[in-house]
Motif scaffolding. Structure first.
Motif, mmCIF file in Angstrom:
data_model
loop_
_atom_site.group_PDB
_atom_site.id
_atom_site.type_symbol
_atom_site.label_atom_id
_atom_site.label_comp_id
_atom_site.label_asym_id
_atom_site.label_seq_id
_atom_site.Cartn_x
_atom_site.Cartn_y
_atom_site.Cartn_z
ATOM 1 N N TYR A 141 2.537 10.109 -1.999
ATOM 2 C CA TYR A 141 2.128 8.840 -1.971
ATOM 3 C C TYR A 141 2.759 7.639 -1.408
ATOM 4 C CZ TYR A 141 -2.201 11.862 -1.401
ATOM 5 O OH TYR A 141 -3.177 12.509 -0.950
ATOM 6 N N TRP A 142 3.298 7.508 -2.564
ATOM 7 C CA TRP A 142 4.050 6.489 -3.113
ATOM 8 C C TRP A 142 5.519 6.437 -1.934
ATOM 9 C CZ3 TRP A 142 8.916 7.046 -6.089
ATOM 10 C CH2 TRP A 142 9.528 5.645 -5.626
ATOM 11 N N LEU A 143 6.473 7.123 -1.908
ATOM 12 C CA LEU A 143 7.455 7.889 -0.997
ATOM 13 C C LEU A 143 6.706 7.216 0.017
ATOM 14 C CD1 LEU A 143 9.562 11.087 -2.793
ATOM 15 C CD2 LEU A 143 10.328 8.776 -2.603
ATOM 16 N N ALA A 144 5.920 7.547 0.733
ATOM 17 C CA ALA A 144 5.561 7.390 1.985
ATOM 18 C C ALA A 144 5.106 5.524 2.543
ATOM 19 C CB ALA A 144 4.442 8.706 2.334
ATOM 20 N N SER A 145 4.546 5.062 1.013
ATOM 21 C CA SER A 145 3.738 4.323 1.162
ATOM 22 C C SER A 145 4.815 1.934 1.467
ATOM 23 C CB SER A 145 3.211 3.546 -0.120
ATOM 24 O OG SER A 145 4.294 2.804 -1.298
ATOM 25 N N GLY A 146 6.113 3.272 0.747
ATOM 26 C CA GLY A 146 6.983 1.901 0.853
ATOM 27 C C GLY A 146 6.963 1.116 -0.636
ATOM 28 N N LEU A 147 6.105 0.920 -0.585
ATOM 29 C CA LEU A 147 5.935 0.251 -1.932
ATOM 30 C C LEU A 147 6.721 1.315 -3.141
ATOM 31 C CD1 LEU A 147 1.931 -0.143 -2.302
ATOM 32 C CD2 LEU A 147 3.708 -1.477 -1.339
ATOM 33 N N SER A 148 7.350 -0.549 -4.001
ATOM 34 C CA SER A 148 7.939 -0.611 -5.333
ATOM 35 C C SER A 148 7.131 0.322 -5.427
ATOM 36 C CB SER A 148 8.154 -2.125 -6.393
ATOM 37 O OG SER A 148 6.899 -2.485 -6.762
ATOM 38 N N HIS A 167 6.109 -0.106 -9.587
ATOM 39 C CA HIS A 167 4.759 -1.502 -9.785
ATOM 40 C C HIS A 167 3.723 -1.655 -9.105
ATOM 41 C CE1 HIS A 167 6.525 -2.294 -13.542
ATOM 42 N NE2 HIS A 167 7.852 -1.995 -13.491
ATOM 43 N N ALA A 168 3.964 -1.625 -8.123
ATOM 44 C CA ALA A 168 2.742 -2.454 -6.870
ATOM 45 C C ALA A 168 2.407 -1.353 -6.447
ATOM 46 C CB ALA A 168 4.126 -2.519 -4.953
ATOM 47 N N PHE A 169 2.676 -0.306 -6.133
ATOM 48 C CA PHE A 169 1.785 1.012 -5.597
ATOM 49 C C PHE A 169 0.920 1.324 -6.901
ATOM 50 C CE2 PHE A 169 1.044 5.508 -5.812
ATOM 51 C CZ PHE A 169 0.384 6.107 -4.734
ATOM 52 N N CYS A 170 1.431 1.345 -8.250
ATOM 53 C CA CYS A 170 0.685 2.015 -9.182
ATOM 54 C C CYS A 170 -0.205 0.564 -9.476
ATOM 55 C CB CYS A 170 1.576 1.494 -11.214
ATOM 56 S SG CYS A 170 2.813 3.169 -10.942
ATOM 57 N N LYS A 171 -0.287 -0.835 -9.418
ATOM 58 C CA LYS A 171 -0.783 -1.846 -9.823
ATOM 59 C C LYS A 171 -2.749 -1.202 -8.338
ATOM 60 C CE LYS A 171 -1.616 -6.825 -9.904
ATOM 61 N NZ LYS A 171 -1.275 -8.094 -10.558
ATOM 62 N N HIS A 172 -1.964 -0.905 -7.384
ATOM 63 C CA HIS A 172 -2.814 -0.760 -5.788
ATOM 64 C C HIS A 172 -3.908 0.126 -6.319
ATOM 65 C CE1 HIS A 172 -3.983 0.272 -1.929
ATOM 66 N NE2 HIS A 172 -4.064 -1.372 -1.204
ATOM 67 N N HIS A 173 -3.297 1.215 -7.391
ATOM 68 C CA HIS A 173 -3.838 2.439 -7.441
ATOM 69 C C HIS A 173 -4.111 2.684 -8.475
ATOM 70 C CE1 HIS A 173 -3.355 3.675 -3.038
ATOM 71 N NE2 HIS A 173 -2.059 3.642 -3.658
ATOM 72 N N ASP A 174 -4.024 2.260 -9.512
ATOM 73 C CA ASP A 174 -4.682 1.672 -10.997
ATOM 74 C C ASP A 174 -4.165 2.757 -11.350
ATOM 75 O OD1 ASP A 174 -6.517 -0.589 -9.963
ATOM 76 O OD2 ASP A 174 -8.536 0.623 -9.186
ATOM 77 N N LEU A 175 -3.110 3.118 -11.337
ATOM 78 C CA LEU A 175 -1.942 4.156 -12.244
ATOM 79 C C LEU A 175 -0.962 2.966 -13.329
ATOM 80 C CD1 LEU A 175 -0.992 6.198 -9.417
ATOM 81 C CD2 LEU A 175 -2.544 7.186 -10.868
#
Length: 100
Positions: free
Chosen positions: A16-23, A25-33
Motif C-alpha cells: 500500500y505504501w509503495l502504491a501511495s507515493g507517500l513518504s 513517515h506520512a504513510f505511517c501517520k495517515h494509517h496510524d502505524l
C-alpha cells in the motif's frame, strides 16, 4: 497475531505504501502505524532469501605455498632484479644502486 499473520500484514502495508507515493513517515501517520515498526518490516521484507544471502560461515582456503628464494628481491622499474638481500648484505644495496 501469529508470525505469519504479522508478515502478511506488513507485506500488505508495504505494498500500500509503495502504491501511495507517500513518504514512510506520512504513510505511517495517515494509517496510524508506528514508523520504526514499519521501517523494520520494510527492511526485513526487502532482503532476498536466497541461500547466498543468509548469514553464516564462508569457506576460506589458503593459496598454495609459493617457492621463493631466501631473502628479499628488489625489482626496479627498468626490469633489473636484485635477489638474495638479507640483513647481512643489505649494506651492499646502496653501492649497487649508485652504480646503476
Amino acid at each position: 497475531m501469529t508470525t505469519q499473520e504479522r508478515v502478511d500484514f506488513w507485506q500488505r502495508q508495504i505494498a500500500y505504501w509503495l502504491a501511495s507515493g507517500l513518504s514512510g513517515h506520512a504513510f505511517c501517520k495517515h494509517h496510524d502505524l508506528v514508523y520504526h515498526q514499519f521501517a523494520y518490516w520494510r527492511k526485513k521484507l526487502e532482503q532476498p532469501t536466497t541461500p547466498d544471502s543468509l548469514p553464516g560461515f564462508a569457506r576460506v582456503t589458503m593459496p598454495a605455498a609459493i617457492a621463493t628464494e631466501s631473502g628479499l628481491t628488489l625489482t626496479l622499474p627498468n626490469g633489473i632484479s636484485i635477489s638474495g638481500l638479507h640483513a647481512s648484505n643489505i649494506n651492499l644495496l646502496g653501492p649497487i644502486m649508485s652504480l646503476l
